[in-house]
Write an enzyme that holds these catalytic residues in place. Structure first.
Site, PDB file in Angstrom:
ATOM      1  N   CYS A   1       0.841  -1.096   0.285  1.00 37.51           N
ATOM      2  CA  CYS A   1      -0.026   0.006  -0.048  1.00 37.51           C
ATOM      3  C   CYS A   1       0.820   1.055  -0.036  1.00 37.51           C
ATOM      4  O   CYS A   1       1.460   1.496   1.065  1.00 37.51           O
ATOM      5  CB  CYS A   1      -0.841   0.150   1.188  1.00 37.51           C
ATOM      6  SG  CYS A   1      -1.856   1.558   1.175  1.00 37.51           S
TER       7      CYS A   1
ATOM      8  N   GLU B   1      -3.266   1.145  -7.042  1.00 38.07           N
ATOM      9  CA  GLU B   1      -2.397   0.179  -7.281  1.00 38.07           C
ATOM     10  C   GLU B   1      -1.987   0.246  -8.929  1.00 38.07           C
ATOM     11  O   GLU B   1      -2.813   0.616  -9.462  1.00 38.07           O
ATOM     12  CB  GLU B   1      -2.551  -1.305  -6.830  1.00 38.07           C
ATOM     13  CG  GLU B   1      -1.318  -2.129  -6.985  1.00 38.07           C
ATOM     14  CD  GLU B   1      -0.186  -1.746  -6.037  1.00 38.07           C
ATOM     15  OE1 GLU B   1       0.698  -1.048  -6.384  1.00 38.07           O
ATOM     16  OE2 GLU B   1      -0.357  -1.915  -4.626  1.00 38.07           O
TER      17      GLU B   1
END
Length: 271
Positions: free
Chosen positions: A2, A114
């Site tokens: 993350c 992402e």
């Protein structure tokens, strides 16, 4: 992993979702659609209040800096590298194990970003014709629109170069716990793109479902094996993902337009 996420919910909304008992209006943060390492973020935690006789933990909404600085660290210089802690080893790594035992938090988000390297770009890279492939960002979020409750850790670090009364004498920092990305099908997948989270990236933030919130935040729970059981991934099929503009790749860009769903990957970033 993350490395970037979105957090637009305000204190009032979060207070209702997490049953917050205490938060300071002066710690209010503006909605952030491009949260990057070292930024200040909201964290939900259970902790006794200062200068209060009642020792019971109180559910609080606190402002922390993303990038954990261990209490024993001599300097905070490595904080930007300590944004993620792996669920598989968090209980044994020196930088995280003490926080895992007694300083756990929830980092609320809308979802996380992402990046996927497009197939055409990967082919060029393999052929040696392109050294830095262009990547397509995707936004990953709960399919039902609920809060994305990321499992986190927090720590306090004392800057010994400053006097006790200095407002920056103490740093409150945090880290997101990550786990293996789900390989099962997404609840909602883009028509022209990845069908699972593992197609996007091998890691993902560990999302805690509401039935685990109280146990995770309880500072009285310190048994390592008991806590490790809480790190089990959530049920599959809860998430969706969709392509967003590459503008999110620049941390200086920030606004709700970054969450706009594209009909397909941007040109040159085909999945």
């Amino acid at each position: 992993m993350c490395g970037r996420y979105a957090a637009s919910r305000g204190p009032e909304d979060l207070a209702g979702i997490f049953e917050i008992e205490k938060w300071e209006p002066e710690e209010t943060l503006e909605p952030d659609y491009n949260v990057a390492p070292t930024k200040e973020v909201y964290a939900v935690l259970d902790r006794p209040l200062k200068d209060v006789a009642d020792p019971r933990p109180v559910r609080q909404l606190r402002k922390l800096k993303w990038g954990l600085v261990p209490s024993w660290s001599k300097t905070p210089e490595g904080a930007a590298r300590m944004i993620n802690a792996r669920a598989e080893t968090v209980h044994e790594k020196p930088s995280y194990r003490r926080a895992f035992s007694s300083r756990r938090c929830i980092l609320p988000a809308d979802g996380y970003y992402e990046w996927v390297t497009g197939q055409q770009e990967r082919d060029l890279e393999v052929e040696g014709k392109k050294k830095r492939p262009r990547k397509q960002p995707y936004f990953v979020l709960p399919a039902d629109g609920s809060v994305f409750a990321m499992a986190g850790l927090y720590e306090f670090w004392r800057d010994r170069t400053l006097p006790d009364e200095h407002p920056l004498a103490w740093w409150a920092t945090c880290s997101v716990i990550t786990t293996e990305a789900e390989s099962g099908p997404l609840a909602v997948a883009p028509a022209d793109g990845p069908g699972s989270l593992s197609d996007i990236h091998p890691r993902m933030p560990l999302m805690l479902t509401p039935d685990r919130w109280d146990a995770w935040l309880d500072p009285a729970r310190t048994d390592v094996e008991d806590l490790r059981a809480l790190l089990a991934p959530p049920p599959t099929g809860l998430m969706r993902a969709y392509p967003v503009a590459t503008a999110v790749s620049n941390v200086r860009n920030n606004g709700p337009e970054l969450l706009k769903e594209l009909e397909g990957p941007e040109e040159g970033t085909l999945f």
